[in-house]
Design an enzyme around this catalytic site. Structure first.
Site, PDB file in Angstrom:
ATOM      1  N   HIS A   1       0.845  -1.192   0.000  1.00 29.97           N
ATOM      2  CA  HIS A   1       0.000   0.000   0.000  1.00 29.97           C
ATOM      3  C   HIS A   1       0.882   1.243   0.000  1.00 29.97           C
ATOM      4  O   HIS A   1       2.028   1.213   0.468  1.00 29.97           O
ATOM      5  CB  HIS A   1      -0.902   0.006   1.227  1.00 29.97           C
ATOM      6  CG  HIS A   1      -1.976  -1.023   1.179  1.00 29.97           C
ATOM      7  ND1 HIS A   1      -3.133  -0.914   1.912  1.00 29.97           N
ATOM      8  CD2 HIS A   1      -2.089  -2.190   0.497  1.00 29.97           C
ATOM      9  CE1 HIS A   1      -3.908  -1.966   1.677  1.00 29.97           C
ATOM     10  NE2 HIS A   1      -3.288  -2.753   0.816  1.00 29.97           N
TER      11      HIS A   1
ATOM     12  N   GLU B   1       0.841   3.921   1.799  1.00 29.68           N
ATOM     13  CA  GLU B   1       1.272   4.368   3.124  1.00 29.68           C
ATOM     14  C   GLU B   1       2.425   3.512   3.650  1.00 29.68           C
ATOM     15  O   GLU B   1       3.390   4.040   4.216  1.00 29.68           O
ATOM     16  CB  GLU B   1       0.108   4.307   4.125  1.00 29.68           C
ATOM     17  CG  GLU B   1      -1.087   5.137   3.735  1.00 29.68           C
ATOM     18  CD  GLU B   1      -2.139   4.367   2.930  1.00 29.68           C
ATOM     19  OE1 GLU B   1      -3.321   4.722   3.031  1.00 29.68           O
ATOM     20  OE2 GLU B   1      -1.786   3.404   2.211  1.00 29.68           O
TER      21      GLU B   1
ATOM     22  N   CYS C   1      -6.362   2.079   5.209  1.00 31.01           N
ATOM     23  CA  CYS C   1      -7.037   0.871   5.680  1.00 31.01           C
ATOM     24  C   CYS C   1      -6.550   0.563   7.105  1.00 31.01           C
ATOM     25  O   CYS C   1      -5.669   1.237   7.641  1.00 31.01           O
ATOM     26  CB  CYS C   1      -6.733  -0.303   4.747  1.00 31.01           C
ATOM     27  SG  CYS C   1      -5.017  -0.866   4.843  1.00 31.01           S
TER      28      CYS C   1
ATOM     29  N   CYS D   1      -2.696  -0.103   7.308  1.00 28.76           N
ATOM     30  CA  CYS D   1      -1.905   1.119   7.189  1.00 28.76           C
ATOM     31  C   CYS D   1      -2.113   2.031   8.395  1.00 28.76           C
ATOM     32  O   CYS D   1      -1.160   2.628   8.903  1.00 28.76           O
ATOM     33  CB  CYS D   1      -2.260   1.847   5.906  1.00 28.76           C
ATOM     34  SG  CYS D   1      -1.784   0.921   4.426  1.00 28.76           S
TER      35      CYS D   1
END
Length: 169
Positions: free
Chosen positions: A50, A52, A80, A83
């Protein structure tokens, strides 16, 4: 947020889910990342790379001394749970995101009900910054021919509906 959107556009141009992230400290970008592992040319969709997480990992190579108290994480989509947990553990106290994630967003969870490691984070969360620009990227992603990532998901339906509502106004 503009620089996070640039990261998201780069991801989109590579066929990836258009999420971008930058970490800013003292008005300087010290790390950034874009979503990876969702393009059709991959053997499977990665749910670890992801934006992040990639930005947090890039802190390792930053020339700046990371001070989480002075840092803000900007992201084109609401982080999410994975993260959000990583951001909390990093010590960053402020998250700014553009587009809400109704399917998997983690920032609305009740931190008081989580284990002690997470409950005392005192996080400042700002949502909706440049939301429309981010929404446009996600709308284009879901309408991209051959896209299979989150196809027919609640997130896709929500994104298409948000864009439709905006065009009716």
């Amino acid at each position: 947020m503009g620089l996070a959107l640039e990261q998201a556009r780069k991801a989109f141009d590579k066929g990836e889910f258009p999420v971008g992230c930058v970490i800013v400290q003292d008005e300087k970008v010290i790390a950034g990342g874009a979503r990876h592992g969702t393009a059709l040319d991959k053997p499977f969709f990665s749910e670890i790379d992801h934006a992040e997480i990639r930005a947090l990992k890039h802190l390792e190579n930053s020339d700046s001394r990371f001070d989480p108290e002075k840092s803000t994480l900007f992201c084109t989509m609401e982080p999410c749970l994975m993260c959000f947990g990583a951001i909390i553990l990093s010590g960053i106290k402020k998250i700014v995101y553009a587009y809400e994630d109704p399917m998997g967003g983690g920032t609305m969870c009740n931190l008081k009900k989580l284990p002690p490691l997470y409950e005392n984070c005192n996080m400042n969360i700002v949502s909706g910054v440049l939301r429309q620009k981010s929404l446009d990227l996600f709308y284009n992603f879901f309408n991209k021919e051959g896209n299979l990532y989150w196809k027919n998901s609640y997130l896709e339906a929500y994104t298409l509906e948000c864009k439709r509502e905006k065009s009716l106004k």
